[in-house]
Enzyme design. Sequence first.
Site, PDB file in Angstrom:
ATOM      1  N   SER A 187       0.861  -1.184   0.000  1.00  0.00           N
ATOM      2  CA  SER A 187       0.000   0.000   0.000  1.00  0.00           C
ATOM      3  C   SER A 187       0.893   1.228   0.000  1.00  0.00           C
ATOM      4  O   SER A 187       2.076   1.147   0.348  1.00  0.00           O
ATOM      5  CB  SER A 187      -0.889  -0.004   1.247  1.00  0.00           C
ATOM      6  OG  SER A 187      -1.528   1.251   1.428  1.00  0.00           O
ATOM      7  N   TYR A 199      -2.263  -1.466  10.525  1.00  0.00           N
ATOM      8  CA  TYR A 199      -2.290  -1.507   9.061  1.00  0.00           C
ATOM      9  C   TYR A 199      -0.998  -0.969   8.437  1.00  0.00           C
ATOM     10  O   TYR A 199      -0.378  -1.631   7.618  1.00  0.00           O
ATOM     11  CB  TYR A 199      -3.496  -0.737   8.517  1.00  0.00           C
ATOM     12  CG  TYR A 199      -3.703  -0.956   7.041  1.00  0.00           C
ATOM     13  CD1 TYR A 199      -4.311  -2.111   6.567  1.00  0.00           C
ATOM     14  CD2 TYR A 199      -3.261  -0.024   6.102  1.00  0.00           C
ATOM     15  CE1 TYR A 199      -4.489  -2.338   5.217  1.00  0.00           C
ATOM     16  CE2 TYR A 199      -3.428  -0.235   4.739  1.00  0.00           C
ATOM     17  CZ  TYR A 199      -4.046  -1.395   4.303  1.00  0.00           C
ATOM     18  OH  TYR A 199      -4.201  -1.622   2.954  1.00  0.00           O
TER      19      TYR A 199
END
Length: 343
Positions: A187, A199
């Site tokens: 990401s 995350y």
Amino acid sequence: MRTDLRVQLFFDKELAMVIQCHLAVTCALLLIILAVIRWFIRDSHKVDGFHQKHVFITGCDSGFGNLLARQLDGKGLHVVAACLTEKGAADLAALTSTRLKTLLLNVTDSASIGRAVEFVSKEVGERGLWGLVNNAGRSVPIGPTEWMKLEDFTKVLDVNLIGVIEVTLQFLPLLKKAQGRVVNVASILGRLSLTGGGYCLSKWGVEAFSDSLRRDMHHFGIKVSIIEPGFFKTAVTRVDLIEADLRRLWTRLPQEVKDSYGKTYCDDYVKAQGFSMDILCSADLSKVTRCMEHALTARFPRTRYGAGWDAKFFWIPLSYLPSFVSDFVTNMFLPPPKDQRNV
């Protein structure tokens, strides 16, 4: 006469220098253009024998994994799509050819991964596994770091990082047989830590794991690519799920901590996050799956793929700037706490 001659010689030298500069610039531009053309030609070369290649994809219930499975199935590859739920597997099977196989997989369960390896091994035989796409992931719990407990980090890390590592390690023997590809979904949050929770940590970890894996597996003919999506409308960015979890985190905070943020901070944070997601998230998931497909089917796959215009032209360039710049930009998206102190 001598003065005129000197002037003439001066202008002749200047003209020669200008011509040389123009020639140098022209040659440089031509070399750049030729290099770009060569890169595009090289980038467009595809591997042969799609119909003999098997690809295993995790996280196919929805989002990137689901679309990629359908995309590759349409191109004639043999896809084994791993889903977390029976409904996800059944819905995907209904949309694809009989060539595509589905199975249930929990990437946090070693026994479940072992069963998946056994199933895929029978499917691929001696040819081995051409492609592994580590796509399964989760985002929540996500939010301010102070709101978290250790288990909130591990819930995300177990799926997004430890799951990726274990799935890859167990499938490596099959990948080595085929001299195949590993495609790991990271990401832009693996470059910029925009929020707290597990995350961003997990995606930074995926970047590091992929880099070391790429160097180690290069000797065996395995190529490793990293996908770095920007913001897209998937289950990971569902505002309702993120909001519900943020309110859960806020509710359990000690009153003293709540007071330091302010009575309305949670509401303000949720609104700011929802507003940001509405602006940033793209609904076109094919921008990501095209990168995944290229990593699997190109003769010369790239090491990293920035997926989405926001990733290419905003987040990735921002990640190269000094920290005080990225901190300033990040802070623009979220409200300050009540007890903010100027340091």
